[in-house]
Design an enzyme around this catalytic site. Structure first.
Site, PDB file in Angstrom:
ATOM      1  N   CYS B  84       0.813  -1.228   0.000  1.00  0.00           N
ATOM      2  CA  CYS B  84       0.000   0.000   0.000  1.00  0.00           C
ATOM      3  C   CYS B  84       0.838   1.266   0.000  1.00  0.00           C
ATOM      4  CB  CYS B  84      -0.943  -0.010   1.199  1.00  0.00           C
ATOM      5  SG  CYS B  84      -1.839  -1.546   1.371  1.00  0.00           S
ATOM      6  N   CYS B 207     -12.843   0.377   8.680  1.00  0.00           N
ATOM      7  CA  CYS B 207     -12.055  -0.170   7.560  1.00  0.00           C
ATOM      8  C   CYS B 207     -12.127   0.737   6.339  1.00  0.00           C
ATOM      9  CB  CYS B 207     -12.597  -1.541   7.170  1.00  0.00           C
ATOM     10  SG  CYS B 207     -12.590  -2.736   8.527  1.00  0.00           S
ATOM     11  N   SER B 208     -10.997   0.856   5.640  1.00  0.00           N
ATOM     12  CA  SER B 208     -10.981   1.614   4.396  1.00  0.00           C
ATOM     13  C   SER B 208     -11.686   0.810   3.309  1.00  0.00           C
ATOM     14  CB  SER B 208      -9.538   1.929   3.978  1.00  0.00           C
ATOM     15  OG  SER B 208      -8.800   0.741   3.835  1.00  0.00           O
ATOM     16  N   ILE B 210     -12.412  -0.785  -0.670  1.00  0.00           N
ATOM     17  CA  ILE B 210     -11.788  -1.461  -1.815  1.00  0.00           C
ATOM     18  C   ILE B 210     -12.186  -0.646  -3.045  1.00  0.00           C
ATOM     19  CG2 ILE B 210     -11.784  -3.578  -3.183  1.00  0.00           C
ATOM     20  CD1 ILE B 210     -12.358  -5.074  -0.501  1.00  0.00           C
ATOM     21  N   LYS B 329     -10.402   6.046   4.229  1.00  0.00           N
ATOM     22  CA  LYS B 329     -11.666   5.563   4.783  1.00  0.00           C
ATOM     23  C   LYS B 329     -12.865   5.976   3.940  1.00  0.00           C
ATOM     24  CE  LYS B 329     -14.584   3.916   7.369  1.00  0.00           C
ATOM     25  NZ  LYS B 329     -15.243   3.785   6.077  1.00  0.00           N
ATOM     26  N   HIS B 333      -9.245   3.678  -1.135  1.00  0.00           N
ATOM     27  CA  HIS B 333      -7.877   3.167  -1.058  1.00  0.00           C
ATOM     28  C   HIS B 333      -7.539   2.254  -2.235  1.00  0.00           C
ATOM     29  CE1 HIS B 333      -4.131   1.806   0.432  1.00  0.00           C
ATOM     30  NE2 HIS B 333      -4.528   0.870   1.254  1.00  0.00           N
TER      31      HIS B 333
END
Lengths: 139, 388
Positions: B84, B207-208, B210, B329, B333
């Protein structure tokens, strides 16, 4: 040599079995968790490494005599990677032995929420056909 | 002799579930504003493609595809990969080539296409960044690594989950004002605090996302900068750090050691301190990651990051505004694009070009980007300086 075993950790993918790792598995099949120790400087590794991180010297296998540990941290995996989705939720824990060595494994017999600092005991497990083996944490 | 290098232009695609585009079209979307400004292919000497996870598309040799699609097929290119943090690793690689004099002008393009597979498959792919022999078989997914940090942090510092939920609320507050964000909606505290669990103690709003998306920047050597802009953003400090591969081997789970090393190196190179920063883009792949970043970047003492949250010091008018574009978030990402997007956002903030005044930080002279790979195995920290 006895029948080859596979490391059973729910979903085993590491098929690149080396003689060093196969030897480690044979101990595990006898409910012996082995760490590795550098034959030159004495540094210990759990999980084991064949080569010392410092100078790539060969390591030898030494049994972990400790059986009790404290829960260093945990996660309850509610949404799993595809390969383990049939097993969710499951608990992964990092346990810390009094010596400071740590081990990452599933806790398989929880009846209440895990807590950092709780007592853990090292356990072993085999698949029904006995061909797949692993270690685990018990509370 | 090392030459000074500045970011002179940038472009950014819409982030989201981009079923209307693949990585090619996303790259075109991010590079078009740069070409429209007059920084056309003939002025670019070489490019670096930040593309983290080819398993999502199956596309190998991605830099060739990207370079060809955006008309840079005759210019040297290469791909960088470090999970990342690929975006800032690519910028670091390009900076090195320009600073050393190999090239004068380079394009850094970050892209990822992640939504053509299911969430479970995406989780599977990302979990394979863990140790394939000792971690992956236990199903330690990407969120699970950060949940291990969260459990330990919450226990050591006796911190309730509420603090993490407030970080999610802030991210979505700003994401809702960013037209390029993947999930531009505000989220009430109760919803963020009580969402469905993903990897307890982390829930859905910890959670970020997808995300599909691309971002690009152009960097230039000092003696060429004026050809492109009178508002350059100088690369003032760069720090890179690394941490143990297996998370159980870290000396602590309440900090990312490589992030501290990276931040300290970046401050030292820039000759600046945390208190000098006017804004930060930190790697909030999970809310706990943002909290730990406050401490690793020196904005708070260990265990005191929650004070930044509780006092709202991370909002645009606070002591250290953080991720006022929505962050990973809410903005999203797309792995390879993220570090480039952070750089783009700092440049836009310095130029006073946030799309809405309600998310525009005032008078940004120094901005920090903190970009983490996997669970901290790779970290890059950049410090940028307004050049006008």
């Amino acid at each position: 040599m006895a029948e080859k075993k596979e490391l059973y950790l729910g979903y085993s993918t590491d098929k690149a079995i080396t003689p060093f790792f196969q030897n480690w598995l044979e101990y595990l099949d006898q409910d012996k968790l082995m760490k590795s120790k550098c034959s030159k400087c004495g540094t210990e590794y759990l999980p084991p490494r064949q080569h010392c991180q410092k100078d790539m010297s060969e390591c030898t296998l030494v049994e972990v005599s400790e059986r009790e540990a404290k829960l260093y941290s945990y996660v309850i995996v509610d949404f799993a990677p595809e390969s383990l989705s049939s097993k969710q939720p499951y608990v992964v824990a990092i346990g810390e032995f009094p010596s400071g060595l740590r081990l990452t494994a599933h806790i398989t017999n929880l009846t209440s929420m895990p807590e950092v600092g709780m007592n853990l005991k090292l356990g072993f497990d085999k698949s029904p056909d006995g061909k797949m083996i692993t270690y685990r944490w018990l509370v | 002799m090392v030459r000074r290098v500045a970011v002179v232009a940038g472009g950014h695609s819409k982030f989201g579930k981009r079923y209307d585009a693949t990585m090619r079209e996303l790259c075109a979307e991010a590079s078009k504003p740069i070409y429209d400004e007059g920084i056309t292919q003939d002025k670019i000497d070489a490019s670096v493609l930040s593309y983290a996870a080819s398993q999502f598309t199956g596309q190998g040799a991605g830099s060739a595809l990207m370079a060809d699609y955006i008309g840079l097929q005759e210019k040297p290119h290469l791909r960088v990969e470090s999970a990342c943090t690929t975006g800032t690793a690519s910028l670091r690689a390009a900076w090195g080539m320009v600073a050393a004099g190999l090239y004068d002008v380079m394009l850094v393009m970050g892209v990822e296409q992640m939504n053509r597979v299911s969430s479970a498959t995406a989780t599977e792919y990302m979990s394979r960044a863990g140790d394939m022999r000792w971690e992956y078989p236990y199903g330690i997914s990407f969120p699970a690594f950060y949940a291990l940090m969260a459990s330990r942090y919450m226990s050591e510092y006796n911190m309730p989950h509420d603090v993490l939920a407030h970080i999610a609320v802030k991210s979505h507050f700003y994401g809702a004002q960013n037209p390029k964000a993947h999930l531009p909606k505000e989220v009430p505290f109760e919803e963020a605090n009580n969402a469905i669990p993903i990897c307890r103690p982390l829930n859905l709003y910890d959670c970020s996302l997808i995300t599909d998306g691309a971002a690009a920047v152009v960097i230039a050597a000092e003696d060429r900068v004026k050809e492109f802009t009178d508002r350059p953003m100088w690369i003032k400090g760069i720090g890179a750090g690394a941490s143990e591969n297996m998370i159980q081997d870290r000396p602590s789970l309440t900090s990312i050691p490589g992030a501290k090393r990276a931040a300290n190196a970046a401050y030292a190179m820039a000759g600046l301190e945390p208190k000098d920063m006017n804004m930060a883009q930190v790697h909030d792949c999970f809310t706990i990651a943002e909290l730990i970043a406050y401490e690793d970047c020196g904005f708070a003492e260990p265990g005191k990051g929650r004070e930044i949250v509780e006092n709202k010091e991370n909002y645009i008018d606070g002591r250290i505004p953080v991720n006022c574009d929505g962050g990973l978030k809410s903005k999203g990402h797309p792995l390879g694009a993220t570090g480039v997007s952070m750089t783009y956002e700092i440049m836009k903030q310095m130029r006073g070009e946030a799309e809405k005044s309600s998310r525009q930080i005032k008078d940004v002279k120094y901005g920090l980007a903190h970009n983490v790979g996997q669970s901290g195995q790779f970290v890059n920290v950049f410090i940028f300086e307004r050049g006008w």
